[in-house]
Design a protein around this motif. Structure first.
Motif, PDB file in Angstrom:
ATOM      1  N   SER A 154     -32.349 -41.753 -11.243  1.00  0.00           N
ATOM      2  CA  SER A 154     -32.334 -42.846 -10.441  1.00  0.00           C
ATOM      3  C   SER A 154     -31.044 -43.942 -11.004  1.00  0.00           C
ATOM      4  O   SER A 154     -31.117 -43.854 -12.351  1.00  0.00           O
ATOM      5  CB  SER A 154     -33.392 -43.634 -10.216  1.00  0.00           C
ATOM      6  N   GLY A 155     -30.394 -44.505 -10.125  1.00  0.00           N
ATOM      7  CA  GLY A 155     -29.378 -45.200 -10.735  1.00  0.00           C
ATOM      8  C   GLY A 155     -28.467 -45.840  -9.593  1.00  0.00           C
ATOM      9  O   GLY A 155     -28.378 -45.219  -8.560  1.00  0.00           O
ATOM     10  N   GLU A 156     -27.697 -46.916 -10.048  1.00  0.00           N
ATOM     11  CA  GLU A 156     -26.762 -47.402  -9.073  1.00  0.00           C
ATOM     12  C   GLU A 156     -25.347 -46.581  -9.278  1.00  0.00           C
ATOM     13  O   GLU A 156     -24.930 -46.196 -10.437  1.00  0.00           O
ATOM     14  CB  GLU A 156     -26.422 -48.910  -9.383  1.00  0.00           C
ATOM     15  N   ILE A 157     -24.797 -46.161  -8.227  1.00  0.00           N
ATOM     16  CA  ILE A 157     -23.555 -45.446  -8.379  1.00  0.00           C
ATOM     17  C   ILE A 157     -22.656 -45.926  -7.300  1.00  0.00           C
ATOM     18  O   ILE A 157     -23.209 -46.445  -6.202  1.00  0.00           O
ATOM     19  CB  ILE A 157     -23.888 -44.038  -8.099  1.00  0.00           C
ATOM     20  N   TRP A 158     -21.406 -46.035  -7.533  1.00  0.00           N
ATOM     21  CA  TRP A 158     -20.384 -46.184  -6.540  1.00  0.00           C
ATOM     22  C   TRP A 158     -19.685 -44.911  -5.975  1.00  0.00           C
ATOM     23  O   TRP A 158     -19.294 -44.064  -6.542  1.00  0.00           O
ATOM     24  CB  TRP A 158     -19.229 -46.990  -7.244  1.00  0.00           C
ATOM     25  N   ASP A 192     -27.667 -48.283   0.838  1.00  0.00           N
ATOM     26  CA  ASP A 192     -26.453 -48.828   0.646  1.00  0.00           C
ATOM     27  C   ASP A 192     -26.731 -50.249   0.020  1.00  0.00           C
ATOM     28  O   ASP A 192     -27.763 -51.186   0.608  1.00  0.00           O
ATOM     29  CB  ASP A 192     -25.692 -49.025   2.132  1.00  0.00           C
ATOM     30  N   LEU A 193     -26.034 -50.687  -0.890  1.00  0.00           N
ATOM     31  CA  LEU A 193     -26.190 -51.953  -1.570  1.00  0.00           C
ATOM     32  C   LEU A 193     -25.336 -52.853  -1.207  1.00  0.00           C
ATOM     33  O   LEU A 193     -25.118 -54.159  -1.886  1.00  0.00           O
ATOM     34  CB  LEU A 193     -26.378 -51.747  -3.218  1.00  0.00           C
ATOM     35  N   SER A 194     -24.509 -52.616  -0.290  1.00  0.00           N
ATOM     36  CA  SER A 194     -23.075 -53.366   0.094  1.00  0.00           C
ATOM     37  C   SER A 194     -23.582 -54.836   0.410  1.00  0.00           C
ATOM     38  O   SER A 194     -23.202 -55.717  -0.148  1.00  0.00           O
ATOM     39  CB  SER A 194     -22.294 -53.171   1.042  1.00  0.00           C
ATOM     40  N   ALA A 195     -24.625 -54.895   1.642  1.00  0.00           N
ATOM     41  CA  ALA A 195     -25.114 -56.221   1.849  1.00  0.00           C
ATOM     42  C   ALA A 195     -25.912 -56.936   0.636  1.00  0.00           C
ATOM     43  O   ALA A 195     -25.633 -58.064   0.870  1.00  0.00           O
ATOM     44  CB  ALA A 195     -25.949 -55.929   3.059  1.00  0.00           C
ATOM     45  N   LEU A 196     -26.519 -56.246  -0.113  1.00  0.00           N
ATOM     46  CA  LEU A 196     -27.102 -56.832  -1.048  1.00  0.00           C
ATOM     47  C   LEU A 196     -26.347 -57.564  -1.972  1.00  0.00           C
ATOM     48  O   LEU A 196     -26.521 -58.768  -2.590  1.00  0.00           O
ATOM     49  CB  LEU A 196     -28.223 -56.127  -1.895  1.00  0.00           C
ATOM     50  N   LYS A 197     -25.322 -56.950  -2.224  1.00  0.00           N
ATOM     51  CA  LYS A 197     -24.105 -57.254  -3.373  1.00  0.00           C
ATOM     52  C   LYS A 197     -23.549 -58.546  -2.624  1.00  0.00           C
ATOM     53  O   LYS A 197     -23.314 -59.677  -3.560  1.00  0.00           O
ATOM     54  CB  LYS A 197     -23.175 -56.168  -3.689  1.00  0.00           C
TER      55      LYS A 197
END
Length: 319
Positions: A154-158, A192-197
């Protein structure tokens, strides 16, 4: 081929052969009078029919019970599969399934919504199609090492959307193994983490920047001033701090209105920005107060800058 039915037939065949081969010789030993042999032959046949019928019934009943249990289990599995399929299709998180060679075999509707790729565009492809180029080989090596070791990562990835936009996602990878312990599939579930970012960036901007003129506020300016002061003290160098105040700004607000006053502040900020150079920080620290921090500035340089700023700010404003 049906294994239970085959076993049933084999049991009947073995029993029949034993009865044919052993029953006749046993009957001749037990019956000395040939006149009664016909009766005992009939009795032997009737007994065999009854015995085999009972045995066939019991075996058939056992087979039917097993078949009913298998059908019940199959219906339960089908129900679970339908429920899993409903969750798979309705979840808001993207789901991607690959075979052991990492070829994509299934995606859900949320995957297409997030990435912009239709299912038919990615089936048979590998996840390298979505690589953003922001991660080096070491990142992916660590990811696969953890996945092979623990079966999960698990982790953040672009990754990259179909439009070419690079975006962040939180991804959970899991390896699925068969009965022999071999990897049969890989499953990736991501959001998708775009909105959170964007929300975090907006909150950070609201906390550290003035919303009217778009310059750093007092909080951010104080942090940068402290950092610059520490660097100047350690490097034994000089710097300059200019405080800029607009005289009689209250009269502008009271006579012409706050909208004109806001426009004036924006115009002043625009003029001040033109004097910024590398190593400078400009901030609005109060209602009509600005501050400019200049690293590596001497007294003469600061004085010359102050004169240029005064000359520039003294020009008329057309609002």
């Amino acid at each position: 081929m049906n294994p239970p039915l085959l076993r049933l037939c084999l049991c009947y065949a073995v029993l029949s052969l034993l009865w044919v081969l052993l029953g006749e010789s046993l009957l001749h030993r037990l019956i000395a009078d040939p006149q009664h042999s016909i009766f005992w032959q009939l009795a032997k046949g009737a007994f065999f029919v009854i015995l085999t019928s009972v045995l066939m019934y019991r075996l058939g009943q056992h087979y039917q019970n097993r078949l009913a249990a298998q059908q019940l289990a199959r219906r339960a599995d089908e129900s679970s599969l339908r429920q899993a399929a409903a969750v798979f299709d309705s979840t808001q998180e993207g789901v991607l399934v690959t075979d052991p060679q990492q070829h994509i075999v299934h995606v859900n509707p949320a995957f297409s919504r997030i990435t912009g790729y239709a299912a038919e565009e990615v089936l048979g492809q590998t996840p390298k199609l979505f690589a953003s180029g922001k991660h080096d080989a070491a990142f992916y090596q660590t990811m696969w090492h953890d996945l092979h070791k623990d079966g999960i990562w698990s982790g953040e990835i672009w990754n990259r959307r179909r439009s070419g936009e690079v975006y962040p996602q939180w991804q959970n990878l899991r390896s699925i193994r068969d009965e022999q312990g071999h990897v049969s599939h890989y499953v990736a579930v991501f959001s998708d983490l775009s909105a959170l970012k964007r929300s975090r960036d907006e909150l950070d901007r609201l906390a550290h920047y003035d919303p009217l003129v778009g310059l750093p506020n007092r909080l951010l300016f104080s942090e940068r001033a402290k950092q610059d002061l520490d660097r100047a003290r350690n490097a034994k160098r000089t710097g300059a701090l200019l405080l800029i105040d607009l005289d009689h700004f209250k009269d502008i607000n009271e006579s012409l209105g706050h909208s004109v006053g806001d426009a004036l502040l924006q115009a002043v900020a625009t003029r001040l920005v033109t004097h910024l150079q590398d190593g400078m920080t400009l901030a609005r620290i109060g209602g009509d107060e600005f501050a400019m921090l200049c690293e590596n500035y001497s007294t003469d340089q600061a004085a010359a800058l102050a004169v240029r700023i005064l000359e520039h700010l003294s020009q008329p404003y057309h609002l």
